[in-house]
Scaffold this motif. Structure first.
Motif: not given
Ligand code: ITT
Ligand code: MG
Length: 201
Positions: A8, A43, A51-52, A55, A71
């Motif tokens: 993040t 994203e 999206n999680a 990433k 996310d």
């Protein structure tokens, strides 16, 4: 201390992860702590899960290490679930918390208290090179206020009243928010998984 990378660049999230994981003796290293510059990850998913995963897997591939990602977003019933996965960029690509809150308050203008229900959602992904990514979802139910209140937290916290509270998440102390938040619920589930099934893999 055991370290985990968190994919993040959100300062507010990183602070909350550091606080919660320090309670179990783990250190969180976010992309903001790394001197190397990491390009922003697009994203492109339509769900928090997609999206999680994007990433966590992008950063796990890059460092060849286990990586956690978050996310999250706010789903407002009167707005058919918006801003949802677009929470960070709701009022524009500059991801400005103040403008995002402004936009939500404007869109909810005239909507009565009972119809302002909403929830925060947090999906965590844990990606490891060569192993299937694991995901856990946490939720915090509540409603949207009519004006900003409080200085703590980040994002939409100043307008979100968790269910059963007459203070916004931004009026709660960080340790109070961290006991009831969507992020806390997702982290608890991930820690449970790590301590049980995670050990057997
Ligand atoms: O993708 P990373 O780098 O993690 O950072 P981001 O800010 O872009 O994060 P998201 O894509 O997950 O978007 C989540 C947005 O939802 C909001 N949000 C999530 N959790 C929140 C919380 O606990 N309190 C207030 N707002 C929150 C906040 O505006 C975030 O920017
Ligand atoms: Mg983001």
């Amino acid at each position: 201390m055991k370290k985990v990378i968190l994919a993040t660049k959100n300062k507010g999230k990183a602070i909350e992860f550091k606080e919660i994981f320090s309670q179990i003796g783990m250190e969180i290293v976010s992309l903001l702590d790394i001197s190397e510059s990491i390009p922003d990850i697009e994203e492109t998913g339509e769900t928090f899960e997609e999206n999680a995963r994007i990433k966590a897997e992008a950063i796990a591939d890059r460092f060849e290490l286990p990586v956690l990602s978050d996310d999250s977003g706010l789903e407002i019933d009167a707005l058919n679930g918006r801003p949802g996965v677009y929470s960070a960029r709701y009022a524009g690509l500059d991801k400005n918390d103040h403008k995002n809150v402004e936009k939500v308050l404007k869109e909810l203008n005239g909507i009565e208290t009972e119809k302002r229900t909403a929830r925060f959602v947090c999906v965590l992904a844990f990606a490891r090179p060569g192993i299937d990514t694991v995901m856990k979802r946490g939720i915090c139910e509540g409603s949207i206020g009519k004006e900003r209140k409080g200085e703590h937290g980040f994002g939409y916290d100043p307008i979100f009243y968790p269910k059963g509270y007459d203070r916004t998440l931004a009026q709660l102390l960080p340790e109070e928010k961290n006991k009831i938040s969507h992020r806390r619920h997702a982290i608890d589930q991930m820690i449970d998984w790590l301590e049980t099934e995670g050990k057997m893999e």
